[in-house]
Design a protein around this motif. Structure first.
Motif, PDB file in Angstrom:
ATOM      1  N   LEU A 196       0.831  -1.213   0.000  1.00  0.00           N
ATOM      2  CA  LEU A 196       0.000   0.000   0.000  1.00  0.00           C
ATOM      3  C   LEU A 196       0.864   1.261   0.000  1.00  0.00           C
ATOM      4  O   LEU A 196       0.568   2.222  -0.713  1.00  0.00           O
ATOM      5  N   ALA A 197       1.933   1.242   0.775  1.00  0.00           N
ATOM      6  CA  ALA A 197       2.821   2.409   0.820  1.00  0.00           C
ATOM      7  C   ALA A 197       3.457   2.630  -0.549  1.00  0.00           C
ATOM      8  O   ALA A 197       3.563   3.768  -1.018  1.00  0.00           O
ATOM      9  N   ALA A 198       3.859   1.557  -1.197  1.00  0.00           N
ATOM     10  CA  ALA A 198       4.469   1.685  -2.535  1.00  0.00           C
ATOM     11  C   ALA A 198       3.485   2.368  -3.478  1.00  0.00           C
ATOM     12  O   ALA A 198       3.831   3.310  -4.191  1.00  0.00           O
ATOM     13  N   HIS A 199       2.251   1.916  -3.449  1.00  0.00           N
ATOM     14  CA  HIS A 199       1.244   2.516  -4.336  1.00  0.00           C
ATOM     15  C   HIS A 199       1.032   3.993  -4.010  1.00  0.00           C
ATOM     16  O   HIS A 199       0.942   4.837  -4.909  1.00  0.00           O
ATOM     17  N   ALA A 200       0.961   4.319  -2.740  1.00  0.00           N
ATOM     18  CA  ALA A 200       0.729   5.708  -2.328  1.00  0.00           C
ATOM     19  C   ALA A 200       1.874   6.618  -2.767  1.00  0.00           C
ATOM     20  O   ALA A 200       1.704   7.828  -2.881  1.00  0.00           O
ATOM     21  N   LEU A 201       3.034   6.019  -3.022  1.00  0.00           N
ATOM     22  CA  LEU A 201       4.210   6.803  -3.449  1.00  0.00           C
ATOM     23  C   LEU A 201       4.439   6.697  -4.961  1.00  0.00           C
ATOM     24  O   LEU A 201       5.551   6.924  -5.449  1.00  0.00           O
ATOM     25  N   ASP A 202       3.380   6.303  -5.691  1.00  0.00           N
ATOM     26  CA  ASP A 202       3.420   6.200  -7.160  1.00  0.00           C
ATOM     27  C   ASP A 202       4.337   5.098  -7.663  1.00  0.00           C
ATOM     28  O   ASP A 202       4.786   5.122  -8.820  1.00  0.00           O
ATOM     29  N   LEU A 203       4.651   4.151  -6.798  1.00  0.00           N
ATOM     30  CA  LEU A 203       5.435   2.994  -7.222  1.00  0.00           C
ATOM     31  C   LEU A 203       4.502   1.810  -7.411  1.00  0.00           C
ATOM     32  O   LEU A 203       3.347   1.841  -6.981  1.00  0.00           O
ATOM     33  N   LEU A 250       8.263 -12.209  -1.014  1.00  0.00           N
ATOM     34  CA  LEU A 250       9.246 -11.486  -1.796  1.00  0.00           C
ATOM     35  C   LEU A 250       8.425 -10.427  -2.515  1.00  0.00           C
ATOM     36  O   LEU A 250       7.338 -10.734  -3.029  1.00  0.00           O
ATOM     37  N   ILE A 251       8.901  -9.189  -2.499  1.00  0.00           N
ATOM     38  CA  ILE A 251       8.123  -8.099  -3.103  1.00  0.00           C
ATOM     39  C   ILE A 251       8.976  -7.424  -4.161  1.00  0.00           C
ATOM     40  O   ILE A 251      10.124  -7.029  -3.886  1.00  0.00           O
ATOM     41  N   SER A 252       8.447  -7.323  -5.374  1.00  0.00           N
ATOM     42  CA  SER A 252       9.144  -6.588  -6.429  1.00  0.00           C
ATOM     43  C   SER A 252       8.644  -5.146  -6.385  1.00  0.00           C
ATOM     44  O   SER A 252       7.476  -4.898  -6.072  1.00  0.00           O
ATOM     45  N   LEU A 253       9.522  -4.217  -6.717  1.00  0.00           N
ATOM     46  CA  LEU A 253       9.194  -2.808  -6.520  1.00  0.00           C
ATOM     47  C   LEU A 253       9.849  -1.943  -7.596  1.00  0.00           C
ATOM     48  O   LEU A 253      11.035  -2.114  -7.888  1.00  0.00           O
ATOM     49  N   GLY A 254       9.062  -1.032  -8.141  1.00  0.00           N
ATOM     50  CA  GLY A 254       9.628  -0.103  -9.118  1.00  0.00           C
ATOM     51  C   GLY A 254       8.539   0.791  -9.679  1.00  0.00           C
ATOM     52  O   GLY A 254       7.359   0.653  -9.324  1.00  0.00           O
ATOM     53  N   TYR A 255       8.929   1.727 -10.523  1.00  0.00           N
ATOM     54  CA  TYR A 255       7.927   2.573 -11.178  1.00  0.00           C
ATOM     55  C   TYR A 255       7.218   1.739 -12.248  1.00  0.00           C
ATOM     56  O   TYR A 255       7.876   1.095 -13.063  1.00  0.00           O
ATOM     57  N   PRO A 256       5.890   1.754 -12.245  1.00  0.00           N
ATOM     58  CA  PRO A 256       5.141   0.876 -13.154  1.00  0.00           C
ATOM     59  C   PRO A 256       5.194   1.309 -14.616  1.00  0.00           C
ATOM     60  O   PRO A 256       5.311   2.499 -14.908  1.00  0.00           O
TER      61      PRO A 256
END
Ligand SMILES: Cc1cc2nc3c(=O)[nH]c(=O)nc-3n(C[C@H](O)[C@H](O)[C@H](O)COP(=O)(O)O)c2cc1C
Length: 168
Positions: free
Chosen positions: A101-108, A139-145
């Motif tokens: 949720l935090a990733a999404h809120a930060l546009d990631l 395991l969580i992948s993370l980046g700009y979509p």
């Protein structure tokens, strides 16, 4: 972004721009994991931030439904101590959801990778140097979509009953 918007608009993102995740955002995301609820506030988790290309590609080779981890600028492994709380899996899942949720809120964009091949745990332990008495919860992948997928949910009217369980 308010919490309802973050919950409603977040989607699993599996394709990413080749753009680094700023350290401040990464810290905010890890903070969100740290502030998750846990049974008895035992916080039985550690977070491994994965940026090394070789480490990501080794993880991609053992997670059949997470091969895209090597295309994500950052990975986060949520590691739990099974003896560290009465509900370590639930605790780790709560931390994982906070991170998403935090990733999404930060546009990631992020994706929870939880479907692993056989002997995944042993091999992942080896790759990430995790002690034998700990478990990888996610395991969580993370980046700009680079994608904006849509997903539906079962209607509330089919899920909710009053006072007694009901199959609708
Ligand atoms: C416990 C768990 C394990 C998951 N494992 C994977 C996985 O291995 N690979 C993947 O691409 N998505 C995985 N997902 C993401 C789900 O496929 C996704 O949340 C679901 O399809 C709903 O889509 P949405 O997150 O975009 O709303 C997992 C989600 C959860 C909660």
């Amino acid at each position: 972004m308010d919490v309802f918007e973050a919950i409603r608009e977040r989607r699993s993102i599996r394709q990413y721009q080749a753009k680094a995740v700023p350290e401040e955002k990464l810290t905010q995301i890890l903070e969100a994991g740290r502030w998750a609820p846990s049974s008895g506030n035992r916080q039985p988790w550690k977070f491994i931030v994965i940026k090394d290309e070789e480490v990501k590609s080794k993880l991609a080779s053992i997670a059949p439904f997470g091969r895209f981890i090597d295309k994500a600028p950052v990975g986060i492994a949520v590691v739990i101590d099974p003896q560290g709380s009465s509900h370590p899996v639930e605790d780790g899942a709560a931390a994982t959801q906070n991170i998403l949720l935090a990733a999404h809120a930060l546009d990631l964009g992020a994706c929870w990778i939880g479907s692993y091949g056989s002997d995944y745990e042993g091999r992942a332990r080896e790759i990430l140097g995790i002690p034998h008495d700990r478990r990888i919860l996610s395991l969580i992948s993370l980046g700009y979509p680079t994608e904006s997928p849509e997903k539906g949910r079962v209607e509330l009217s089919e899920l909710v009953s009053c006072d007694r369980y009901a199959d609708k």
